[in-house]
Scaffold this motif. Structure first.
Motif, PDB file in Angstrom:
ATOM      1  N   UNK A   1      38.651  46.717  47.165  1.00  0.00           N
ATOM      2  CA  UNK A   1      37.313  47.214  46.826  1.00  0.00           C
ATOM      3  C   UNK A   1      36.789  46.560  45.552  1.00  0.00           C
ATOM      4  N   UNK A   2      37.645  46.416  44.554  1.00  0.00           N
ATOM      5  CA  UNK A   2      37.230  45.775  43.301  1.00  0.00           C
ATOM      6  C   UNK A   2      36.844  44.315  43.551  1.00  0.00           C
TER       7      UNK A   2
ATOM      8  N   UNK B   1      46.532  48.396  47.257  1.00  0.00           N
ATOM      9  CA  UNK B   1      45.851  47.207  47.787  1.00  0.00           C
ATOM     10  C   UNK B   1      44.415  47.538  48.177  1.00  0.00           C
ATOM     11  N   UNK B   2      44.179  48.778  48.581  1.00  0.00           N
ATOM     12  CA  UNK B   2      42.821  49.201  48.931  1.00  0.00           C
ATOM     13  C   UNK B   2      41.917  49.181  47.696  1.00  0.00           C
TER      14      UNK B   2
ATOM     15  N   UNK C   1      32.830  40.046  43.965  1.00  0.00           N
ATOM     16  CA  UNK C   1      32.312  38.918  44.740  1.00  0.00           C
ATOM     17  C   UNK C   1      30.893  39.131  45.226  1.00  0.00           C
ATOM     18  N   UNK C   2      30.500  40.383  45.469  1.00  0.00           N
ATOM     19  CA  UNK C   2      29.127  40.595  45.923  1.00  0.00           C
ATOM     20  C   UNK C   2      28.165  40.894  44.774  1.00  0.00           C
TER      21      UNK C   2
ATOM     22  N   UNK D   1      35.572  44.132  36.095  1.00  0.00           N
ATOM     23  CA  UNK D   1      36.203  45.403  36.485  1.00  0.00           C
ATOM     24  C   UNK D   1      37.418  45.631  35.591  1.00  0.00           C
ATOM     25  N   UNK D   2      37.805  46.885  35.465  1.00  0.00           N
ATOM     26  CA  UNK D   2      39.039  47.256  34.767  1.00  0.00           C
ATOM     27  C   UNK D   2      39.822  48.169  35.694  1.00  0.00           C
ATOM     28  N   UNK D   3      40.949  47.683  36.176  1.00  0.00           N
ATOM     29  CA  UNK D   3      41.807  48.467  37.054  1.00  0.00           C
ATOM     30  C   UNK D   3      43.035  48.904  36.262  1.00  0.00           C
TER      31      UNK D   3
END
Length: 64
Positions: free
Chosen positions: A52-53, A47-48, A58-59, A39-41
């Protein structure tokens, strides 16, 4: 560069990582994903958004 270096070692090859950056162009995001980040945030994040990331990574539903 750090992620590539870490993943060069067998023990860390499967490491899952999220990039957190102040840079948000499509090129910046593409470079992060090409480097192996899941991911790239872009800062600042809530925090939400982080939760979600983390869930996506993890899934297994993150970008990589």
């Amino acid at each position: 560069d750090v992620l590539r270096f870490v993943r060069a070692h067998d023990a860390w090859r499967g490491l899952k990582a999220i990039a957190l950056s102040g840079f948000a162009s499509q090129e910046d995001v593409a470079r992060s994903l090409e480097a192996g980040f899941a991911e790239h945030l872009t800062k600042p994040i809530s925090t939400k958004e982080l939760a979600h990331a983390l869930s996506r990574v993890l899934d297994g539903s993150a970008s990589s």
